[in-house]
Motif scaffolding. Structure first.
Motif, mmCIF file in Angstrom:
data_model
loop_
_atom_site.group_PDB
_atom_site.id
_atom_site.type_symbol
_atom_site.label_atom_id
_atom_site.label_comp_id
_atom_site.label_asym_id
_atom_site.label_seq_id
_atom_site.Cartn_x
_atom_site.Cartn_y
_atom_site.Cartn_z
ATOM 1 N N VAL A 128 -9.986 84.145 47.292
ATOM 2 C CA VAL A 128 -9.393 85.143 47.286
ATOM 3 C C VAL A 128 -10.163 86.121 46.853
ATOM 4 O O VAL A 128 -10.690 86.521 46.067
ATOM 5 N N GLY A 129 -9.154 87.541 47.803
ATOM 6 C CA GLY A 129 -9.493 88.921 47.097
ATOM 7 C C GLY A 129 -10.476 88.894 48.818
ATOM 8 O O GLY A 129 -10.178 88.879 49.297
ATOM 9 N N GLY A 130 -11.949 89.364 48.315
ATOM 10 C CA GLY A 130 -12.731 89.228 49.039
ATOM 11 C C GLY A 130 -12.210 90.673 50.010
ATOM 12 O O GLY A 130 -11.620 91.948 49.466
ATOM 13 N N GLU A 131 -12.573 90.505 51.573
ATOM 14 C CA GLU A 131 -12.554 91.686 52.047
ATOM 15 C C GLU A 131 -11.069 91.529 52.829
ATOM 16 O O GLU A 131 -11.011 92.744 53.793
ATOM 17 N N SER A 132 -10.718 91.133 51.788
ATOM 18 C CA SER A 132 -8.657 91.454 52.154
ATOM 19 C C SER A 132 -7.767 91.837 51.087
ATOM 20 O O SER A 132 -6.970 92.186 51.888
ATOM 21 N N ASP A 133 -8.991 92.140 50.635
ATOM 22 C CA ASP A 133 -8.449 93.081 48.783
ATOM 23 C C ASP A 133 -8.856 94.934 49.718
ATOM 24 O O ASP A 133 -8.881 95.512 48.636
ATOM 25 N N ILE A 134 -9.584 94.596 51.264
ATOM 26 C CA ILE A 134 -9.827 96.460 51.181
ATOM 27 C C ILE A 134 -8.798 97.360 50.917
ATOM 28 O O ILE A 134 -9.194 98.559 50.907
#
Length: 295
Positions: A128-134
């Motif tokens: 999870v995280g990565g580009e979904s937390d921009i």
């Protein structure tokens, strides 16, 4: 002991090549510079393949997956399969899946770009995280929404053009609240080159976590030996017949020396002749360009 120069020495080049079964290549500064393939490198790689040598391309750049890198190689007219590319994002994913034996009910929280999550998925690891937390936090009031999450079994930090406080706060919270949560990093390079300048690297981003945590991560990139352990485990290399070729003394060459490999420094990247002469880190061999490695 000073490095042995191979420039213009056909006999020594031939003897050197014959002594090696596997060549590990750094990419930027060795194979290419920006979008330009260094002169005669394509021909040298083709010759090494014809001699039956195994070629592996080893990079600390975590922003791209092996598949994405394979496309870059193809666009530059260089023959390289995804299986021959070993980026720090894949090293991290392989380490999580095969060394940590990561539980299927746990997830990795990623501070990084698409390459990291793509490689984790290729090894069957949930993330999870990565580009979904921009999207960053909108206000201080939203800080309370970041809470410990027992489903996070590891935090993995790679280079991230979209780094923000939300990502760092989540990563810190998961690690601070759970001492058993694995702390991993794709590399610890303090800077990286782009264009004609250098900019803060992954190591600079790591400081935002290591400073408040008082804890150091397991680093998967060069010169850390965890990366070599992963490469040797996957490809079953004979270290005595493996050579690391790179342009940086503090990553590529130190990586090879610490791992018991032969080392060859090329002068088409970061290291200058003056820097080599002044350094305590000395490769076995040096050559002005990989393109000159023609027996």
């Amino acid at each position: 002991m000073a490095a042995t120069s191979l420039d213009g020495k056909k006999g020594k080049i031939s003897t050197f090549i014959d002594s090696i079964d596997t060549f590990l290549f750094d990419c930027d500064g060795v194979i290419w510079s920006g979008s330009h393939v260094i002169d005669h490198v394509r021909e040298v790689l083709k010759t090494l393949r014809q001699k039956g040598k195994r070629l592996l391309f080893v990079t600390n750049n975590s922003t791209k997956s092996r598949q994405a890198y394979a496309k870059k190689f193809a666009s530059l007219g260089i023959d390289a399969s995804a299986e021959e590319i070993f980026g720090s994002s894949y090293a991290a994913a392989y380490y999580v899946a095969n060394f940590l034996k990561f539980p299927k009910d746990k997830k990795v929280y990623v501070v990084g770009m698409a390459g990291v999550q793509e490689e984790l998925a290729s090894e069957g690891v949930a993330s999870v995280g990565g580009e979904s937390d921009i999207e960053n936090l909108g206000s201080m009031d939203e800080m309370g929404t970041i809470q410990p999450d027992p489903s996070i079994g590891a935090v993995l930090l790679g280079f991230d053009l979209n780094i923000n406080y939300k990502k760092l706060a989540k990563a810190f919270t998961y690690l601070h609240s759970n001492p058993d949560c694995h702390f991993l990093a794709t590399n610890s390079d303090s800077t990286f080159p782009a264009g004609k300048s250098i900019y803060p690297g992954t190591g600079a981003l790591l400081a935002a976590l290591t400073t408040p945590l008082g804890r150091q991560p397991t680093v998967l990139g060069k010169p850390h030996q965890t990366m070599l352990d992963v490469i040797v485990a996957k490809y079953h290399l004979d270290k005595e017949k493996t050579c690391m070729i790179g342009d940086r003394l503090d990553t590529d060459i130190e990586f090879g020396i610490n791992g018991g490999l032969k080392t060859l420094l090329v002068m088409t990247g970061v290291t200058t002749p003056e820097g080599l002469a002044a350094s305590k880190v000395q490769p076995d061999y040096c050559i002005s360009s990989l393109g000159h490695l023609e027996a």
